[in-house]
Design a protein around this motif. Sequence first.
Motif, mmCIF file in Angstrom:
data_model
loop_
_atom_site.group_PDB
_atom_site.id
_atom_site.type_symbol
_atom_site.label_atom_id
_atom_site.label_comp_id
_atom_site.label_asym_id
_atom_site.label_seq_id
_atom_site.Cartn_x
_atom_site.Cartn_y
_atom_site.Cartn_z
ATOM 1 N N LEU A 27 14.428 18.499 9.496
ATOM 2 C CA LEU A 27 13.895 18.307 10.838
ATOM 3 C C LEU A 27 14.905 18.781 11.888
ATOM 4 C CD1 LEU A 27 11.572 17.196 12.555
ATOM 5 C CD2 LEU A 27 12.675 14.956 12.478
ATOM 6 N N GLU A 28 16.180 18.527 11.623
ATOM 7 C CA GLU A 28 17.226 18.969 12.538
ATOM 8 C C GLU A 28 17.226 20.489 12.672
ATOM 9 O OE1 GLU A 28 21.737 17.551 13.149
ATOM 10 O OE2 GLU A 28 21.433 18.692 11.309
ATOM 11 N N LEU A 29 17.031 21.185 11.560
ATOM 12 C CA LEU A 29 16.980 22.646 11.612
ATOM 13 C C LEU A 29 15.801 23.128 12.447
ATOM 14 C CD1 LEU A 29 17.852 23.541 7.906
ATOM 15 C CD2 LEU A 29 19.301 23.876 9.927
ATOM 16 N N ALA A 30 14.637 22.470 12.276
ATOM 17 C CA ALA A 30 13.456 22.852 13.031
ATOM 18 C C ALA A 30 13.657 22.605 14.521
ATOM 19 C CB ALA A 30 12.239 22.080 12.519
ATOM 20 N N VAL A 31 14.259 21.471 14.864
ATOM 21 C CA VAL A 31 14.515 21.150 16.265
ATOM 22 C C VAL A 31 15.525 22.118 16.860
ATOM 23 C CG1 VAL A 31 15.501 19.426 17.824
ATOM 24 C CG2 VAL A 31 13.906 18.722 16.027
ATOM 25 N N SER A 32 16.543 22.480 16.083
ATOM 26 C CA SER A 32 17.549 23.426 16.552
ATOM 27 C C SER A 32 16.919 24.764 16.915
ATOM 28 C CB SER A 32 18.622 23.622 15.483
ATOM 29 O OG SER A 32 19.577 24.565 15.892
ATOM 30 N N SER A 33 15.967 25.209 16.106
ATOM 31 C CA SER A 33 15.269 26.456 16.391
ATOM 32 C C SER A 33 14.494 26.364 17.692
ATOM 33 C CB SER A 33 14.326 26.784 15.230
ATOM 34 O OG SER A 33 13.569 27.945 15.506
#
Length: 350
Positions: free
Chosen positions: A157-163
């Motif tokens: 989820l952190e990766l998706a939010v970072s994007s």
Amino acid sequence: MKQIDTKQWKEFIIKDLFTVKRPSARSQANYNDGDVPFVASGNFNNGVLKYLEPKKDEVLDAGNCITVSPIDGSSFYQEDDFLGRGGAGSSIILLYNPNLNLYNGYFIATVIRTVCRKYAYSDMANKDTIGAEKIKLPVDETGNPDFSYMETYMKNLELAVSSSLTALQSAKKYSVLGKFNLNNWKSFRVIDLFTVKNTHSILKSEIIEDSGKTPYITASNENNGVYSYVEYYDHLKEEGNCIMIGGKTLTITYQKSDFFSNDSHNLALYLKDNIYRTEEIQLFMITALRASIGHSYSWGDSISFKSIQKDCVNLPADSVGNPNYRYMESYITDKLNQTKKALNELALCV
């Protein structure tokens, strides 16, 4: 990310998973400013009210835990050691489990927050009631909480939010409004601008969630304070098109339509100049009120109908010294238009 499938999740009692504690008795008024977080029963900024200097040889509350507010169920993962607010009914509650880490801590704190959002200042929880609450979590092959799955989920989820944040940064180029020119601003008494009323108190236990179309408002920063949409007695309904201040949390929201309130400590503010009671002007006022009076109150010294009588708010003034409502309306209108452009740019980037 797609919705989580919770069919195979299992129910756990909080006190069976966690060591449940309360902090030592502390009040922020007895500390100097410093660099250690003071965590209280707030529902924003990860519960951190301010940063303080510990007393000599004072033992901090250990980090790597989840803090829960008995007032509204706000739950946060605390990574570092901190000073927790204790010594009263609204003292935070601390949850410890050796399997916690940054990522699964975020996951579980979100689950607890969802379960405990039913509490309010007029219907508070305590150490025992929080400990007795049941939460559903994913489990491993042995039927125990699957801490690894929760950690992996939050990392993804952190990766998706970072994007998404990268795309938002690209859209930021539309934000061209700079800092305010405060030369023509002036201090105004809140009670000279607003008619101030205490709201009615309707406990969450008295309502049926999602039973109607009228917003049920709590002193929460989430979802503009809307907990649910309900049906209830019309004579307890508050008139909308106003600013609401959460008495214990100092959350300030604009309520466009009529609503029900969860607590008589909440304040409803109605602009006396009806022709200027527009949504744009009141959105401007919300930020001005936060900046002007937000630092004056805390959990131990909450805002009230009596205390607001002395409060002032800084606002832009016109050539004769009255609030410059036209400027406020124009500023927010421009800001909303620029936000729409930024969101359109974000949609193209994602």
